[in-house]
Design a protein around this motif. Structure first.
Motif, short mmCIF file in Angstrom:
data_model
loop_
_atom_site.label_atom_id
_atom_site.label_comp_id
_atom_site.label_asym_id
_atom_site.label_seq_id
_atom_site.Cartn_x
_atom_site.Cartn_y
_atom_site.Cartn_z
N ARG A 43 -38.71 13.78 76.79
CA ARG A 43 -38.06 15.43 75.62
C ARG A 43 -37.46 14.62 75.10
NH1 ARG A 43 -33.19 18.07 73.90
NH2 ARG A 43 -33.41 19.42 74.48
N ALA A 44 -37.69 14.39 74.23
CA ALA A 44 -37.64 14.01 72.05
C ALA A 44 -39.13 14.41 71.71
CB ALA A 44 -36.59 13.26 71.84
N LEU A 45 -39.42 12.91 72.38
CA LEU A 45 -40.68 12.63 71.78
C LEU A 45 -42.01 14.26 71.88
CD1 LEU A 45 -41.36 9.17 73.18
CD2 LEU A 45 -40.85 10.10 70.69
N ALA A 46 -41.88 14.80 73.44
CA ALA A 46 -42.19 16.03 73.85
C ALA A 46 -42.23 16.61 73.01
CB ALA A 46 -42.30 16.37 75.25
N HIS A 47 -41.14 16.96 72.41
CA HIS A 47 -40.68 19.19 71.87
C HIS A 47 -40.05 18.11 70.41
CE1 HIS A 47 -41.35 20.35 75.64
NE2 HIS A 47 -40.36 19.85 76.14
N GLU A 48 -39.99 16.82 69.86
CA GLU A 48 -39.19 17.53 68.23
C GLU A 48 -40.60 16.76 67.30
OE1 GLU A 48 -35.42 14.79 67.82
OE2 GLU A 48 -34.54 15.57 69.24
N PRO A 49 -39.47 17.49 65.95
CA PRO A 49 -41.10 17.87 65.26
C PRO A 49 -41.30 15.96 63.99
CG PRO A 49 -39.50 18.57 64.29
CD PRO A 49 -38.95 18.59 65.77
N HIS A 55 -50.74 14.98 67.73
CA HIS A 55 -50.66 15.79 68.01
C HIS A 55 -50.76 15.45 70.50
CE1 HIS A 55 -53.77 19.14 70.41
NE2 HIS A 55 -53.90 17.83 71.36
N ARG A 56 -50.13 17.01 70.66
CA ARG A 56 -49.15 17.28 72.02
C ARG A 56 -50.77 17.23 72.72
NH1 ARG A 56 -45.41 17.17 68.38
NH2 ARG A 56 -43.49 15.95 68.60
N LEU A 63 -48.57 14.88 80.12
CA LEU A 63 -48.52 14.93 78.78
C LEU A 63 -48.92 13.97 77.94
CD1 LEU A 63 -47.70 16.68 76.52
CD2 LEU A 63 -45.40 16.00 76.70
N ALA A 64 -50.01 14.01 76.86
CA ALA A 64 -50.59 12.98 76.30
C ALA A 64 -50.07 13.26 75.08
CB ALA A 64 -51.85 12.61 76.54
N LEU A 65 -49.34 12.33 74.08
CA LEU A 65 -49.29 12.57 73.05
C LEU A 65 -49.94 11.86 71.97
CD1 LEU A 65 -45.64 11.98 72.77
CD2 LEU A 65 -46.77 13.69 73.33
N ARG A 66 -51.04 11.96 70.56
CA ARG A 66 -52.15 11.07 69.45
C ARG A 66 -50.98 11.18 68.65
NH1 ARG A 66 -55.93 8.12 70.56
NH2 ARG A 66 -56.23 9.78 72.26
N LEU A 67 -50.84 9.72 68.46
CA LEU A 67 -50.06 8.96 66.84
C LEU A 67 -50.83 8.91 65.94
CD1 LEU A 67 -47.52 6.36 69.06
CD2 LEU A 67 -47.49 8.68 69.36
N ALA A 68 -50.14 9.04 64.92
CA ALA A 68 -50.42 9.01 63.24
C ALA A 68 -51.26 8.08 63.36
CB ALA A 68 -50.08 9.84 62.58
N ASP A 69 -51.07 6.85 64.06
CA ASP A 69 -52.19 6.31 63.50
C ASP A 69 -53.22 5.46 64.37
OD1 ASP A 69 -50.37 4.87 66.01
OD2 ASP A 69 -49.65 3.29 65.38
N GLY A 70 -53.34 6.34 65.67
CA GLY A 70 -54.78 6.49 66.62
C GLY A 70 -54.23 6.25 68.00
N ARG A 71 -53.22 5.52 67.91
CA ARG A 71 -52.51 5.17 69.12
C ARG A 71 -52.25 6.83 70.16
NH1 ARG A 71 -47.41 0.61 68.41
NH2 ARG A 71 -47.42 2.67 66.87
N ARG A 72 -52.25 6.68 71.51
CA ARG A 72 -52.02 7.08 72.60
C ARG A 72 -50.84 7.20 73.13
NH1 ARG A 72 -55.74 10.86 76.13
NH2 ARG A 72 -54.43 10.68 78.27
N LEU A 73 -50.34 7.82 73.96
CA LEU A 73 -48.74 7.33 73.82
C LEU A 73 -48.34 8.91 75.51
CD1 LEU A 73 -46.46 6.22 74.56
CD2 LEU A 73 -44.89 8.09 73.08
N ASP A 74 -48.87 8.09 76.93
CA ASP A 74 -49.38 9.44 78.44
C ASP A 74 -47.76 9.36 78.32
OD1 ASP A 74 -51.71 9.84 78.25
OD2 ASP A 74 -52.30 8.06 77.65
N GLY A 75 -47.23 9.98 79.36
CA GLY A 75 -46.42 9.68 80.32
C GLY A 75 -46.45 11.60 81.43
N PRO A 76 -45.50 11.48 81.67
CA PRO A 76 -44.94 12.75 82.39
C PRO A 76 -44.54 13.72 82.15
CG PRO A 76 -43.38 11.37 83.02
CD PRO A 76 -43.93 11.12 82.34
#
Length: 505
Positions: A43-49, A55-56, A63-76
């Motif tokens: 929840r925090a990763l999805a909604h906190e600054p 990028h989300r 939901l897919a999150l793009r991290l500043a170092d180029g990695r990708r984080l995927d979850g429900p």
């Protein structure tokens, strides 16, 4: 390479020595505890600054999150108001993680190692709490006979904080002895004498807590052993409440003790300023409650003391149970989910109308309450109908001198940190705690919250504050950002999608 034992392994080893019969139950609860903490973290990763998330993107698969170092984080999908869902894994560049501590370590973000350790503690302590509850005695059942028994029903702690059960510095034996969810026998407080000439005392400090020229300060036994490293006189036996540091003396006051441990976001002590302002704040709160047509009671602070130290201080407060009439019960809002009441037709709407009506009325007068599920209590009728509210712990309210003056309410001498005319600060204090905390946690998910709020606000008088609640994103504390930003003092905030916007209210 040798790896240090995990918090889970450490708790299991300690448990084998102090309560071995609970060991199998603890092991069985670990997967669910990991998922519960991971859900809060996601929840925090999805909604906190968080500055390292660039990028989300929400899609059909989640939901897919793009991290500043180029990695990708995927979850429900991440419903920011859900308390009942369970995230069992997320994927970092395709690798699945079901352990929030391991995930945080792999993210390798600033201050992440310390936070990962706290998450490990949270998982282990939550599993321990659930194991104790599963062993019997904390089920819904009928109404409790005592106020502290309501507090014992809240097993999982904070509904949205990843550190919902983190108790660093507490051994397993201490968690079992002091955690309310473990239903421990009464805790014997320690009385430490301090010369009255060296103490700040406000309100009426009782004679039984004085000894000649000394004031006897009630101290939590953990604090006496680990922080003050002093022994004292045996004090009253009391039952721990949700905040852990506040305990209920049967037939007497609630005793708020200093407890210098980081339990969720902050270290729990009692500032000298809080003691200095306790009596003034208490009297001020009574004048405010008188303007709510009997719908809100404020628990009174009878006395406060500090030996010029936030580590050695105490407050004596009135029990909220004092405001229950015949056949009525007073329960913390955080415990409502254990009653089945929120699922009754129309109950949640009635409750939301009561809470919003009172909260917005006080905000219009110039006072924003920190009305989360621990500070806010509700008086229930014998049939379970929400009748009135009770509020405790005034330390973190916000007060607007301009608004008070507009309504002819005298402004007492209050601490500078409490006073503000910043409309944004006032609204986010109330909306974040009441709507994003107490009401969302009671509803359990965004759609249920949306329906209840939509029905409730239609019957409330329109004010600029209500318009802001209906039209603007909902501010809530960025709890994970705060833990990952130790260099930033005070609260930090994020905004969540407004649950009312889709209804065009």
């Amino acid at each position: 390479m040798h790896r240090p034992p995990t918090a889970e392994a450490e708790v299991a080893a300690e448990l084998a020595g102090v309560r071995p019969a609970l060991g199998p139950r603890f092991a069985a609860e670990l997967p669910g505890a990991r998922a519960a903490v991971l859900t809060r973290l996601w929840r925090a990763l999805a909604h906190e600054p968080l500055p390292w998330i660039e990028h989300r993107e929400a899609g059909r698969e989640g939901l897919a999150l793009r991290l500043a170092d180029g990695r990708r984080l995927d979850g429900p999908p991440a419903d920011p108001y859900a308390t009942t869902g369970s995230v069992t894994e997320v994927r970092l560049d395709g690798v699945a993680y079901d352990d929030p501590a391991r995930l945080t370590t792999q993210l390798a973000v600033p201050h992440g190692d310390g936070f990962a350790a706290e998450l490990g503690d949270s998982v282990a302590s939550l599993a321990l709490s659930r194991a104790g509850a599963a062993s019997g005695g904390a089920g819904p059942g009928g109404w409790p006979a005592h106020d502290w028994e309501w507090e014992q029903r809240v097993v999982d702690g904070h509904p949205y904080h990843p550190n919902c059960r983190s108790r660093p510095g507490f051994s397993v034996a201490e968690q079992l002895a002091y955690g309310p969810e473990h239903r421990p026998p009464p805790v014997r407080l320690t009385l430490l004498p301090a010369p009255v000439a060296e103490c700040l005392v406000t309100g009426d400090w009782p004679e039984e807590l004085r000894d000649g020229r000394d004031v006897l300060i009630p101290v939590h036994p953990w604090q006496a052993a680990h922080v003050l490293k002093r022994s004292g006189l045996p004090g009253p036996a009391a039952h721990p409440l949700m905040s852990l540091r506040t305990l209920a003396v049967p037939g007497g006051p609630h005793v708020k003790t200093a407890l210098s441990a980081r339990l969720t976001s902050s270290v729990r002590d009692i500032s000298v300023g809080s003691v200095a302002s306790a009596a003034v704040l208490s009297a001020f709160a009574e004048t405010l409650a008188a303007r709510t047509d009997g719908l809100l009671h404020m628990t009174r602070t009878w006395g406060a003391v500090t030996a010029d130290s936030p580590d050695l201080a105490a407050l004596l407060r009135e029990s909220p149970a004092a405001y229950a009439g015949p056949g009525e019960q007073v329960t913390p809002v955080a415990a409502l989910a254990t009653t089945g009441l929120p699922s009754r037709p129309g109950w949640l709407v009635e409750f939301a109308r009561l809470c919003l009506g009172v909260g917005l009325r006080l905000l219009e007068l110039g006072v924003a309450l920190e009305a989360h599920g621990q500070n806010l209590l509700v008086v229930l009728s014998a049939s379970g109908a929400p009748l009135r509210l009770v509020y405790r712990d005034l330390a973190d309210i916000r007060v607007s001198p301009v608004r008070l003056a507009r309504h002819g309410v005298p402004l007492p001498e209050l601490p500078e940190r409490i006073r503000t005319d910043d409309v944004r600060a006032l609204r986010r204090k109330l909306f974040g705690s009441l709507v994003g905390g107490a009401l969302a946690g009671t509803a359990g998910d965004g759609e249920t919250l949306r329906a209840a709020l939509a029905a409730a606000v239609r019957e409330l008088p329109r004010t600029p504050d209500l318009d802001a609640l209906c039209e603007q994103p909902l501010p809530v504390k960025a709890l994970t950002l705060m833990r990952l930003s130790p260099e930033v003092a005070g609260d930090q905030w994020t905004v969540l999608p407004n649950p009312l916007r889709s209804h065009g209210i």
